[in-house]
Scaffold this motif. Structure first.
Motif, PDB file in Angstrom:
ATOM      1  N   GLY A  63       0.784  -1.130  -0.053  1.00 51.36           N
ATOM      2  CA  GLY A  63       0.070   0.102   0.017  1.00 51.36           C
ATOM      3  C   GLY A  63       0.951   1.199  -0.182  1.00 51.36           C
ATOM      4  N   ARG A  64       0.303   2.295  -0.193  1.00 49.76           N
ATOM      5  CA  ARG A  64       0.749   3.797  -0.324  1.00 49.76           C
ATOM      6  C   ARG A  64       1.774   4.119   0.942  1.00 49.76           C
ATOM      7  NH1 ARG A  64      -1.992   9.456  -1.056  1.00 49.76           N
ATOM      8  NH2 ARG A  64      -2.259   9.508   1.241  1.00 49.76           N
ATOM      9  N   VAL A  65       1.117   3.863   2.116  1.00 47.04           N
ATOM     10  CA  VAL A  65       2.083   4.047   3.314  1.00 47.04           C
ATOM     11  C   VAL A  65       3.278   3.214   3.499  1.00 47.04           C
ATOM     12  CG1 VAL A  65       2.099   4.468   5.701  1.00 47.04           C
ATOM     13  CG2 VAL A  65       0.027   5.239   4.461  1.00 47.04           C
ATOM     14  N   VAL A  66       3.148   2.028   3.245  1.00 46.83           N
ATOM     15  CA  VAL A  66       4.150   1.160   3.588  1.00 46.83           C
ATOM     16  C   VAL A  66       5.295   1.299   2.630  1.00 46.83           C
ATOM     17  CG1 VAL A  66       4.939  -1.405   3.748  1.00 46.83           C
ATOM     18  CG2 VAL A  66       2.755  -0.534   4.958  1.00 46.83           C
ATOM     19  N   THR A  67       4.791   1.422   1.155  1.00 43.40           N
ATOM     20  CA  THR A  67       5.773   1.726   0.310  1.00 43.40           C
ATOM     21  C   THR A  67       6.572   2.868   0.319  1.00 43.40           C
ATOM     22  OG1 THR A  67       4.043   0.442  -1.250  1.00 43.40           O
ATOM     23  CG2 THR A  67       6.083   1.525  -2.271  1.00 43.40           C
ATOM     24  N   THR A  68       5.877   4.145   0.602  1.00 40.58           N
ATOM     25  CA  THR A  68       6.663   5.294   0.933  1.00 40.58           C
ATOM     26  C   THR A  68       7.497   5.147   1.893  1.00 40.58           C
ATOM     27  OG1 THR A  68       4.690   6.407   0.164  1.00 40.58           O
ATOM     28  CG2 THR A  68       6.389   7.758   1.284  1.00 40.58           C
ATOM     29  N   ASN A  69       7.059   4.260   2.981  1.00 39.01           N
ATOM     30  CA  ASN A  69       8.025   4.079   4.274  1.00 39.01           C
ATOM     31  C   ASN A  69       9.292   3.318   3.938  1.00 39.01           C
ATOM     32  OD1 ASN A  69       6.331   5.450   5.882  1.00 39.01           O
ATOM     33  ND2 ASN A  69       5.566   3.793   6.937  1.00 39.01           N
ATOM     34  N   SER A  70       9.076   2.492   2.926  1.00 35.08           N
ATOM     35  CA  SER A  70      10.241   1.547   2.401  1.00 35.08           C
ATOM     36  C   SER A  70      10.958   2.474   1.592  1.00 35.08           C
ATOM     37  CB  SER A  70       9.541   0.564   1.446  1.00 35.08           C
ATOM     38  OG  SER A  70       8.997  -0.430   2.477  1.00 35.08           O
ATOM     39  N   ALA A  71      10.708   3.434   1.067  1.00 34.45           N
ATOM     40  CA  ALA A  71      11.490   4.444   0.365  1.00 34.45           C
ATOM     41  C   ALA A  71      12.248   5.409   1.292  1.00 34.45           C
ATOM     42  CB  ALA A  71      10.486   5.199  -0.763  1.00 34.45           C
ATOM     43  N   THR A  72      11.830   5.575   2.377  1.00 34.65           N
ATOM     44  CA  THR A  72      12.351   6.684   3.310  1.00 34.65           C
ATOM     45  C   THR A  72      13.231   5.843   4.216  1.00 34.65           C
ATOM     46  OG1 THR A  72      10.385   6.633   4.763  1.00 34.65           O
ATOM     47  CG2 THR A  72      10.626   8.354   3.150  1.00 34.65           C
ATOM     48  N   LEU A  73      12.886   4.548   4.387  1.00 34.05           N
ATOM     49  CA  LEU A  73      13.559   3.747   5.113  1.00 34.05           C
ATOM     50  C   LEU A  73      12.773   3.839   6.476  1.00 34.05           C
ATOM     51  CD1 LEU A  73      15.333   2.830   2.878  1.00 34.05           C
ATOM     52  CD2 LEU A  73      17.083   2.397   4.758  1.00 34.05           C
TER      53      LEU A  73
ATOM     54  N   ASN B 290      10.072   2.370   7.383  1.00 40.22           N
ATOM     55  CA  ASN B 290       9.756   1.250   7.470  1.00 40.22           C
ATOM     56  C   ASN B 290      10.918   0.436   8.275  1.00 40.22           C
ATOM     57  OD1 ASN B 290       7.209  -0.503   7.227  1.00 40.22           O
ATOM     58  ND2 ASN B 290       8.567  -1.713   5.973  1.00 40.22           N
ATOM     59  N   LYS B 291      11.976   0.484   7.833  1.00 37.28           N
ATOM     60  CA  LYS B 291      12.970  -0.447   8.591  1.00 37.28           C
ATOM     61  C   LYS B 291      13.162   0.247  10.020  1.00 37.28           C
ATOM     62  CE  LYS B 291      13.878  -2.676   6.254  1.00 37.28           C
ATOM     63  NZ  LYS B 291      13.285  -4.057   6.012  1.00 37.28           N
ATOM     64  N   GLY B 292      12.890   1.597  10.034  1.00 36.61           N
ATOM     65  CA  GLY B 292      13.120   2.051  11.518  1.00 36.61           C
ATOM     66  C   GLY B 292      12.044   1.335  12.552  1.00 36.61           C
ATOM     67  N   LEU B 293      10.947   1.573  11.957  1.00 36.42           N
ATOM     68  CA  LEU B 293       9.779   0.813  12.701  1.00 36.42           C
ATOM     69  C   LEU B 293      10.275  -0.581  13.014  1.00 36.42           C
ATOM     70  CD1 LEU B 293       6.788   2.215  10.970  1.00 36.42           C
ATOM     71  CD2 LEU B 293       7.481   2.872  13.126  1.00 36.42           C
ATOM     72  N   GLU B 294      10.661  -1.557  11.860  1.00 39.09           N
ATOM     73  CA  GLU B 294      11.100  -2.805  12.298  1.00 39.09           C
ATOM     74  C   GLU B 294      12.192  -2.971  13.206  1.00 39.09           C
ATOM     75  OE1 GLU B 294      11.880  -4.011   8.152  1.00 39.09           O
ATOM     76  OE2 GLU B 294       9.916  -4.100   7.510  1.00 39.09           O
TER      77      GLU B 294
ATOM     78  N   PRO C 258      18.131   8.937   7.183  1.00 34.32           N
ATOM     79  CA  PRO C 258      18.417   8.799   8.700  1.00 34.32           C
ATOM     80  C   PRO C 258      17.258   8.401   9.349  1.00 34.32           C
ATOM     81  CG  PRO C 258      17.764  11.123   7.766  1.00 34.32           C
ATOM     82  CD  PRO C 258      17.724  10.245   6.598  1.00 34.32           C
ATOM     83  N   ALA C 259      16.338   7.666   8.918  1.00 36.43           N
ATOM     84  CA  ALA C 259      15.347   7.338   9.611  1.00 36.43           C
ATOM     85  C   ALA C 259      15.378   6.346  10.304  1.00 36.43           C
ATOM     86  CB  ALA C 259      14.202   6.840   8.602  1.00 36.43           C
ATOM     87  N   VAL C 260      16.282   5.089  10.016  1.00 39.46           N
ATOM     88  CA  VAL C 260      16.561   4.219  11.075  1.00 39.46           C
ATOM     89  C   VAL C 260      17.618   4.606  12.063  1.00 39.46           C
ATOM     90  CG1 VAL C 260      17.949   2.085  11.321  1.00 39.46           C
ATOM     91  CG2 VAL C 260      16.673   2.582   9.241  1.00 39.46           C
ATOM     92  N   ARG C 261      18.566   5.518  12.102  1.00 32.76           N
ATOM     93  CA  ARG C 261      18.984   6.280  13.093  1.00 32.76           C
ATOM     94  C   ARG C 261      18.125   6.884  14.085  1.00 32.76           C
ATOM     95  NH1 ARG C 261      23.294   9.915  10.794  1.00 32.76           N
ATOM     96  NH2 ARG C 261      21.574  11.327  10.217  1.00 32.76           N
ATOM     97  N   LEU C 262      17.129   7.768  13.403  1.00 32.27           N
ATOM     98  CA  LEU C 262      16.136   8.352  14.321  1.00 32.27           C
ATOM     99  C   LEU C 262      15.424   7.392  15.242  1.00 32.27           C
ATOM    100  CD1 LEU C 262      14.729  10.964  15.282  1.00 32.27           C
ATOM    101  CD2 LEU C 262      13.574  10.719  13.073  1.00 32.27           C
ATOM    102  N   ALA C 263      15.041   6.177  14.490  1.00 30.55           N
ATOM    103  CA  ALA C 263      14.167   5.155  15.192  1.00 30.55           C
ATOM    104  C   ALA C 263      14.967   4.684  16.317  1.00 30.55           C
ATOM    105  CB  ALA C 263      13.675   4.173  14.111  1.00 30.55           C
ATOM    106  N   ARG C 264      16.192   4.477  16.242  1.00 23.80           N
ATOM    107  CA  ARG C 264      16.906   3.750  17.312  1.00 23.80           C
ATOM    108  C   ARG C 264      16.929   4.918  18.428  1.00 23.80           C
ATOM    109  NH1 ARG C 264      19.945  -0.394  16.109  1.00 23.80           N
ATOM    110  NH2 ARG C 264      20.618  -0.763  13.917  1.00 23.80           N
ATOM    111  N   GLN C 265      16.990   6.041  18.078  1.00 23.53           N
ATOM    112  CA  GLN C 265      17.072   7.048  19.156  1.00 23.53           C
ATOM    113  C   GLN C 265      15.714   7.012  20.046  1.00 23.53           C
ATOM    114  OE1 GLN C 265      17.978  10.924  17.371  1.00 23.53           O
ATOM    115  NE2 GLN C 265      20.018  10.240  16.598  1.00 23.53           N
ATOM    116  N   VAL C 266      14.457   6.858  19.257  1.00 29.47           N
ATOM    117  CA  VAL C 266      12.954   7.111  19.859  1.00 29.47           C
ATOM    118  C   VAL C 266      13.052   5.651  20.620  1.00 29.47           C
ATOM    119  CG1 VAL C 266      12.294   8.753  18.116  1.00 29.47           C
ATOM    120  CG2 VAL C 266      11.890   6.184  17.821  1.00 29.47           C
ATOM    121  N   GLY C 267      13.442   4.750  20.158  1.00 29.46           N
ATOM    122  CA  GLY C 267      13.380   3.529  20.689  1.00 29.46           C
ATOM    123  C   GLY C 267      13.999   3.342  22.069  1.00 29.46           C
TER     124      GLY C 267
END
Length: 389
Positions: A205-215, A217-221, A306-315
């Motif tokens: 879907g649109r949200v997940v596909t866009t999240n994969s482009a920004t990464l 989605n990988k941050g959430l994972e 930088p989305a994955v690095r940011l996800a680590r910070q919020v996690g």
């Protein structure tokens, strides 16, 4: 035979789950379907084909049209529930398995309802675990009650069968890198929504596909892996693997690495979510080892993505920080596709919202209401920031 409730039945995960169930009628009976309401005709045809007892739709105005379509499809006597709580209602009715394929944080209440009813939760809605965090973990009533459906986390769960939890050194989550893999940050400024939706391997879907482009989605994972497998963020790596034939890996203390490999499709993770811990026969076609192939593994470019690095910070920060990260991103994805912001503005705005949250501390991670308060605050703050972009 296992009874199943499918949440998000008309989406990518739901339609593939129905394909798996249709090929294994002796193993599964579908009690209820739930969908947002964007494709009522498909929902009605699914209900007729599967002979379900209940259909739930989030759109509160969809009842009359859905009832008509159900009659036309020959679905028989079907209970119709409508409104934002409809999915939560069917999720809590005690099916053996509840597959949560809803997109976004709206999946939180259905996730909690399924766990409270002691159903096995086949979790494709990563956002509910990410935003709910401690709430979701506290709702788990037995070991193995949550079965991950994301291909990466399913791969980790499968690989973990090779050793004891005390023998795990780290998890390695693979990422395709999305459609913009290898591009420097400067080249991402003018990419279009249409380009962002061209995922190299998966149709989503649109949200997940866009999240994969920004990464994102990988941050959430990464956050999801931390919560599912109780490992610190320092023991969770991300590696770019463009072919996505290896879905993720587990490295053990003796230096060995166990990888789960298969075609870049979701059928096996979905089937395992329904049948865990058993495997169903002939779910997908295996890898053709007679054909020459090259698989690449590349480091993640944190500067461009930088989305994955940011996800680590919020996690690491915990509390309602992950809920803020997710909510702000959902607002930004919509704005990007509406043409009001650029691609780089998505994660930049999420970072600004996260930074603001560090000083305000909106919401309380100890209750659903508190988590949703943080979610609402983040959406409002993101919208405010976007006005000046």
């Amino acid at each position: 035979m296992r009874s199943v409730t499918l949440l998000g039945s008309t989406g990518s995960i739901g339609t593939q789950a129905i394909d798996v169930i249709g090929r294994n009628p002796e193993r599964f009976r579908v009690d209820a379907l739930s969908a947002g309401g964007s494709d009522l005709r498909l929902l009605a045809s699914q209900a007729a084909m599967l002979h379900v007892r209940t259909v739930a739709v989030a759109d509160p105005a969809a009842g009359p049209a859905l009832t008509t379509l159900l009659r036309e499809a020959g679905a028989g006597d079907v209970e119709v529930l409508t409104g934002p709580e409809a999915a939560t209602e069917v999720a809590g009715r005690g099916s053996d398995v509840v597959l949560n394929g809803i997109t976004g944080s709206v999946g939180l209440r259905p996730t909690l309802a399924a766990l409270a009813a002691d159903s096995t939760l086949a979790l494709a809605n990563k956002e509910s675990l990410v935003v709910g965090g401690a709430l979701v973990k506290a709702a788990v009533r037995r070991e193995g009650q949550i079965v991950p459906v994301d291909s990466e986390h399913s791969a980790i769960a499968q690989s973990l069968r090779s050793g004891a939890s005390s023998e795990v050194r780290k998890l390695v989550v693979t990422a395709s890198g999305g459609p913009f893999r290898g591009r420097p940050r400067a080249e991402l400024r003018d990419v279009t929504p249409a380009q962002a939706l061209r995922h190299p391997n998966f149709a989503m879907g649109r949200v997940v596909t866009t999240n994969s482009a920004t990464l994102v989605n990988k941050g959430l994972e990464v956050i999801e892996a931390h919560l599912l497998f109780d490992l610190p963020f320092s023991a969770i790596d991300v590696v770019v693997h463009p072919q996505q034939m290896i879905h993720s890996m587990v490295e053990f203390v003796d230096g060995s690495t166990i990888a789960q490999a298969g075609p870049p499709r979701m059928l096996v993770p979905i089937a395992l979510g329904l049948s865990w811990p058993d495997r169903l026969p002939d779910v997908d076609v295996g890898i053709d080892w007679t054909q020459a192939a090259s698989w690449e593994f590349l480091p993640l470019d944190d500067d461009a993505f930088p989305a994955v690095r940011l996800a680590r910070q919020v996690g690491e920060a915990g509390g309602t920080h992950p809920a803020v990260y997710n909510a702000a991103n959902e607002v930004c994805v919509d704005a990007f596709h509406d043409g009001t912001i650029g691609f780089l503005d998505i994660v930049d705005t999420v970072a600004a919202v996260v930074e603001a949250h560090a000083t305000t501390g909106a919401g309380d991670a100890g209750s659903v209401e508190g988590v949703l308060e943080a979610d609402a605050w983040a959406r409002a703050r993101a919208a405010e920031i976007l006005k000046s972009v």
